[in-house]
Structure formats: C-alpha cells, structure tokens
Write a protein that holds these residues in place. Structure first.
Motif, PDB file in Angstrom:
ATOM      1  N   ARG A   1      14.049  -4.019  17.024  1.00  0.00           N
ATOM      2  CA  ARG A   1      14.765  -3.714  15.610  1.00  0.00           C
ATOM      3  C   ARG A   1      16.215  -4.267  15.773  1.00  0.00           C
ATOM      4  O   ARG A   1      16.718  -4.146  16.953  1.00  0.00           O
ATOM      5  N   ILE A   2      16.481  -4.925  14.553  1.00  0.00           N
ATOM      6  CA  ILE A   2      17.832  -5.544  14.287  1.00  0.00           C
ATOM      7  C   ILE A   2      18.882  -4.362  14.093  1.00  0.00           C
ATOM      8  O   ILE A   2      18.700  -3.549  13.359  1.00  0.00           O
ATOM      9  N   ALA A   3      19.884  -4.209  14.760  1.00  0.00           N
ATOM     10  CA  ALA A   3      20.951  -3.186  14.585  1.00  0.00           C
ATOM     11  C   ALA A   3      21.649  -3.355  13.142  1.00  0.00           C
ATOM     12  O   ALA A   3      21.610  -2.321  12.589  1.00  0.00           O
TER      13      ALA A   3
ATOM     14  N   PHE B   1      11.105  -9.454  15.321  1.00  0.00           N
ATOM     15  CA  PHE B   1      12.397  -8.989  15.231  1.00  0.00           C
ATOM     16  C   PHE B   1      12.480  -8.281  13.593  1.00  0.00           C
ATOM     17  O   PHE B   1      12.514  -9.269  12.696  1.00  0.00           O
ATOM     18  N   MET B   2      12.700  -7.335  13.516  1.00  0.00           N
ATOM     19  CA  MET B   2      12.599  -6.561  12.087  1.00  0.00           C
ATOM     20  C   MET B   2      13.679  -5.600  11.703  1.00  0.00           C
ATOM     21  O   MET B   2      14.501  -5.232  12.649  1.00  0.00           O
ATOM     22  N   GLY B   3      14.189  -5.763  10.462  1.00  0.00           N
ATOM     23  CA  GLY B   3      15.265  -4.837  10.174  1.00  0.00           C
ATOM     24  C   GLY B   3      14.984  -3.542   9.840  1.00  0.00           C
ATOM     25  O   GLY B   3      15.707  -2.520  10.023  1.00  0.00           O
ATOM     26  N   PHE B   4      13.555  -3.440   9.447  1.00  0.00           N
ATOM     27  CA  PHE B   4      13.038  -2.084   8.974  1.00  0.00           C
ATOM     28  C   PHE B   4      11.710  -1.843   9.604  1.00  0.00           C
ATOM     29  O   PHE B   4      10.804  -2.105   9.094  1.00  0.00           O
ATOM     30  N   PRO B   5      11.564  -1.489  10.896  1.00  0.00           N
ATOM     31  CA  PRO B   5      10.294  -1.134  11.451  1.00  0.00           C
ATOM     32  C   PRO B   5       9.438  -0.228  10.867  1.00  0.00           C
ATOM     33  O   PRO B   5       8.371  -0.203  11.265  1.00  0.00           O
ATOM     34  N   LYS B   6      10.065   0.717   9.966  1.00  0.00           N
ATOM     35  CA  LYS B   6       9.432   1.815   9.497  1.00  0.00           C
ATOM     36  C   LYS B   6       8.322   1.221   8.662  1.00  0.00           C
ATOM     37  O   LYS B   6       7.442   1.690   8.533  1.00  0.00           O
ATOM     38  N   LEU B   7       8.433  -0.038   8.045  1.00  0.00           N
ATOM     39  CA  LEU B   7       7.339  -0.558   7.090  1.00  0.00           C
ATOM     40  C   LEU B   7       6.122  -0.618   7.968  1.00  0.00           C
ATOM     41  O   LEU B   7       5.170  -0.643   7.344  1.00  0.00           O
TER      42      LEU B   7
ATOM     43  N   LYS C   1       0.896  -1.321  -0.031  1.00  0.00           N
ATOM     44  CA  LYS C   1      -0.119  -0.043   0.084  1.00  0.00           C
ATOM     45  C   LYS C   1       0.902   1.289  -0.019  1.00  0.00           C
ATOM     46  O   LYS C   1       0.611   2.565  -0.639  1.00  0.00           O
ATOM     47  N   HIS C   2       2.085   1.330   0.540  1.00  0.00           N
ATOM     48  CA  HIS C   2       2.963   2.475   0.741  1.00  0.00           C
ATOM     49  C   HIS C   2       4.196   2.469   0.221  1.00  0.00           C
ATOM     50  O   HIS C   2       4.912   3.377   0.411  1.00  0.00           O
ATOM     51  N   SER C   3       4.401   1.461  -0.671  1.00  0.00           N
ATOM     52  CA  SER C   3       5.602   1.287  -1.566  1.00  0.00           C
ATOM     53  C   SER C   3       5.750   2.607  -2.456  1.00  0.00           C
ATOM     54  O   SER C   3       6.935   2.577  -2.800  1.00  0.00           O
ATOM     55  N   ALA C   4       4.865   3.190  -2.723  1.00  0.00           N
ATOM     56  CA  ALA C   4       4.803   4.213  -3.909  1.00  0.00           C
ATOM     57  C   ALA C   4       5.582   5.446  -3.168  1.00  0.00           C
ATOM     58  O   ALA C   4       5.823   6.344  -3.958  1.00  0.00           O
ATOM     59  N   THR C   5       5.201   5.601  -1.819  1.00  0.00           N
ATOM     60  CA  THR C   5       5.852   6.846  -1.257  1.00  0.00           C
ATOM     61  C   THR C   5       7.142   6.980  -1.309  1.00  0.00           C
ATOM     62  O   THR C   5       7.820   5.966  -1.209  1.00  0.00           O
ATOM     63  N   LYS C   6       7.791   8.214  -1.373  1.00  0.00           N
ATOM     64  CA  LYS C   6       9.339   8.353  -1.427  1.00  0.00           C
ATOM     65  C   LYS C   6      10.145   7.603  -0.277  1.00  0.00           C
ATOM     66  O   LYS C   6      11.149   6.958  -0.550  1.00  0.00           O
ATOM     67  N   SER C   7       9.592   7.702   0.845  1.00  0.00           N
ATOM     68  CA  SER C   7      10.399   7.142   1.963  1.00  0.00           C
ATOM     69  C   SER C   7      10.314   5.709   2.121  1.00  0.00           C
ATOM     70  O   SER C   7      11.064   5.111   2.947  1.00  0.00           O
ATOM     71  N   MET C   8       9.330   5.016   1.320  1.00  0.00           N
ATOM     72  CA  MET C   8       9.253   3.468   1.429  1.00  0.00           C
ATOM     73  C   MET C   8       9.647   2.770   0.396  1.00  0.00           C
ATOM     74  O   MET C   8       9.746   1.825   0.212  1.00  0.00           O
ATOM     75  N   LYS C   9      10.231   3.878  -0.899  1.00  0.00           N
ATOM     76  CA  LYS C   9      10.583   3.092  -1.986  1.00  0.00           C
ATOM     77  C   LYS C   9      11.780   2.170  -1.878  1.00  0.00           C
ATOM     78  O   LYS C   9      11.924   1.200  -2.182  1.00  0.00           O
ATOM     79  N   LYS C  10      12.831   2.564  -1.013  1.00  0.00           N
ATOM     80  CA  LYS C  10      13.995   1.597  -0.948  1.00  0.00           C
ATOM     81  C   LYS C  10      13.469   0.407  -0.104  1.00  0.00           C
ATOM     82  O   LYS C  10      14.521  -0.513  -0.171  1.00  0.00           O
ATOM     83  N   TYR C  11      12.477   0.354   0.616  1.00  0.00           N
ATOM     84  CA  TYR C  11      12.113  -1.067   1.250  1.00  0.00           C
ATOM     85  C   TYR C  11      11.094  -1.748   0.381  1.00  0.00           C
ATOM     86  O   TYR C  11      10.486  -2.614   0.891  1.00  0.00           O
ATOM     87  N   SER C  12      10.590  -1.295  -0.732  1.00  0.00           N
ATOM     88  CA  SER C  12       9.567  -2.017  -1.608  1.00  0.00           C
ATOM     89  C   SER C  12       9.725  -3.532  -1.819  1.00  0.00           C
ATOM     90  O   SER C  12       8.758  -4.230  -2.032  1.00  0.00           O
ATOM     91  N   ALA C  13      10.929  -3.970  -1.802  1.00  0.00           N
ATOM     92  CA  ALA C  13      11.281  -5.320  -2.209  1.00  0.00           C
ATOM     93  C   ALA C  13      11.574  -6.093  -0.686  1.00  0.00           C
ATOM     94  O   ALA C  13      11.874  -7.213  -0.853  1.00  0.00           O
ATOM     95  N   LEU C  14      11.365  -5.368   0.437  1.00  0.00           N
ATOM     96  CA  LEU C  14      11.627  -6.099   1.602  1.00  0.00           C
ATOM     97  C   LEU C  14      10.395  -6.075   2.416  1.00  0.00           C
ATOM     98  O   LEU C  14       9.589  -5.217   2.608  1.00  0.00           O
ATOM     99  N   ALA C  15      10.141  -7.375   3.142  1.00  0.00           N
ATOM    100  CA  ALA C  15       9.303  -7.546   4.151  1.00  0.00           C
ATOM    101  C   ALA C  15       9.810  -7.085   5.521  1.00  0.00           C
ATOM    102  O   ALA C  15       9.126  -6.555   6.510  1.00  0.00           O
ATOM    103  N   GLY C  16      11.401  -7.246   5.683  1.00  0.00           N
ATOM    104  CA  GLY C  16      11.844  -6.688   6.782  1.00  0.00           C
ATOM    105  C   GLY C  16      11.855  -7.744   8.102  1.00  0.00           C
ATOM    106  O   GLY C  16      12.605  -7.325   9.136  1.00  0.00           O
ATOM    107  N   ILE C  17      11.179  -8.790   7.925  1.00  0.00           N
ATOM    108  CA  ILE C  17      11.021  -9.736   9.253  1.00  0.00           C
ATOM    109  C   ILE C  17      12.271 -10.648   9.343  1.00  0.00           C
ATOM    110  O   ILE C  17      12.210 -11.581   8.178  1.00  0.00           O
ATOM    111  N   ALA C  18      12.809 -10.610  10.132  1.00  0.00           N
ATOM    112  CA  ALA C  18      14.027 -11.792  10.384  1.00  0.00           C
ATOM    113  C   ALA C  18      13.638 -12.840  11.135  1.00  0.00           C
ATOM    114  O   ALA C  18      13.868 -13.895  10.492  1.00  0.00           O
ATOM    115  N   ARG C  19      12.677 -12.673  12.212  1.00  0.00           N
ATOM    116  CA  ARG C  19      12.035 -13.919  12.688  1.00  0.00           C
ATOM    117  C   ARG C  19      11.186 -13.424  13.693  1.00  0.00           C
ATOM    118  O   ARG C  19      11.186 -12.479  14.073  1.00  0.00           O
ATOM    119  N   ILE C  20      10.283 -14.534  14.017  1.00  0.00           N
ATOM    120  CA  ILE C  20       9.274 -13.960  14.757  1.00  0.00           C
ATOM    121  C   ILE C  20       9.228 -15.046  16.234  1.00  0.00           C
ATOM    122  O   ILE C  20       9.235 -16.219  15.880  1.00  0.00           O
TER     123      ILE C  20
END
Length: 225
Positions: free
Chosen positions: A127-129, A86-92, A53-72
């Motif tokens: 967040r994963i460092a 545990f997420m690499g990019f909690p901004k998502l 839904k939000h991959s079109a915005t400028k701030s989210m473009k660089k994360y558009s190919a990532l879900a960012g979930i390392a593990r649950i």
C-alpha cells in the motif's frame, strides 16, 4: 531538455529505477518483454473487472473511478517470478474478495503456463501511504471526472489540491484534446510549486494517461516533484 524526453527515463540510475529486474540472452529478450507485458495486462484487467462488479456497494463508490495501481514491479529469478503491486487503494482487491490475491495469482500462473513457462509465481501487494502523491492515481482521478462531464478546470484544480495534501513540493497537470467538447483541440495546463524538469537530481514522478470521453480522446500528463 525538460520537454524533449521522458522524465523517468531521463533519471534512470539517479532518482528512478527499472520496474522490471531480470537478465536474459539477447535471443530470449523479446520473450521476457512479452511475458512482462502479459503479466501487467492481466493484473490491470483483473482489478478493473473486480472494481466494476463491486462499484455499486457503498464502501466501494468512492473508488469507482480508480483502479488504484500506481506501478507493478517484476523480479525474475531462475525458478521464481516475484510480482509486487503498489496500490493506493488495496480495498479494491481485498475488501470485496478476501481471496482476491490468491485468485489473481492463479490467473497469472495459468497465463504463464499457456506461454510454456512452468515457473513459480509469487504476488505481493504493498500500500502507498499517500496515494494522491502518485501521478498515475491522480491521472485516473482526473479521467473519472472528465468521463462524468465535470469541467476540466475543476478536475485539474481538485487534483492539485489532493497533491498538495500529500506533501508534494510541486505539481504540473496538462490536459490536451477537445476540452469541453469544443471542435478545436487545445492544451490547458496548471502548475503549483516547483517542478524543475531540467535538474537530474530532482525526484520527478511522471505519468502520461489517455482517457476516452464521449467527445473524443483526451491526453493527461502529470509531473510531481
């Protein structure tokens, strides 16, 4: 030995731990396992929908190919289920929707109520460092590159560079399938540094990932020391 067994299961109790912590009677074990799988699937679907839904915005473009979930990780008590993402990019999950965690918690609570389990649920995000030191996030990065028709060799080399920036001691990346759209499937791999798969004390992190491209299904495997 290093290529005949899953590196994570091989090291359980030494350098690896379980991602689900709970006890159950043998007759109830299947229900608990099914419940864990539904929780994980629900979280992944929620994050992926939010990402699209939000991959079109400028701030989210660089994360558009990532879900960012390392593990649950799931911890169950008598009246409480604690879910740690545990997420690499909690901004998502947080930047686009400030109330994203609460919405996710409500969605999971409804899923549990549908299974006749009226338990309290608590969701936390950590967040994963160094996200590119995690094989799951690296595999998602390579998958996004392959879907966008980037050369698999460039994608592997870029993943190795990102892992080296995360201060890893070694990394091995393997991709199998119809690489480059060729009719005959093959396996290509690259390794940098040390990856001692036969040493139990070595802290090896591993991920196996499947990506669907327009020319077939490709398999990605990543080992990180």
């Amino acid at each position: 030995m290093g290529q005949k067994i899953n590196p994570l299961g091989f090291r359980l109790g030494t350098t690896q731990g379980h991602h689900s912590l709970w006890f159950a009677q043998p007759k109830n074990y299947f229900e608990g396992l099914q419940e864990d799988q539904k929780i994980r699937d629900c979280i992944k679907n929620y994050v992926q929908k939010n990402m699209k839904k939000h991959s079109a915005t400028k701030s989210m473009k660089k994360y558009s190919a990532l879900a960012g979930i390392a593990r649950i990780e799931i911890q169950k008590r008598i009246d409480l289920i604690q879910v740690i993402i545990f997420m690499g990019f909690p901004k998502l999950l947080l930047e686009s929707r400030p109330q994203g965690v609460k919405e996710l918690q409500m969605t999971l609570q409804k899923e549990l109520n549908c299974m006749n389990r009226k338990l309290k649920l608590n969701v936390a995000i950590k967040r994963i460092a160094k996200p590119y030191g995690n094989p799951k996030i690296l595999a998602e990065f390579i998958a996004g590159q392959l879907i966008n028709r980037v050369s698999f060799r460039k994608a592997m080399k870029k993943a190795v560079e990102l892992a080296e920036q995360a201060d890893t001691k070694g990394i091995q990346v393997q991709i199998a399938g119809r690489l480059g759209g060729k009719e005959i499937a093959r396996v290509e791999w690259i390794r940098e540094g040390r990856v001692p798969l036969q040493t139990i004390q070595a802290k090896i992190d591993y991920c196996s990932y499947t990506v669907r491209t327009i020319y077939g299904v490709l398999g990605i495997k990543i080992w990180i020391f």
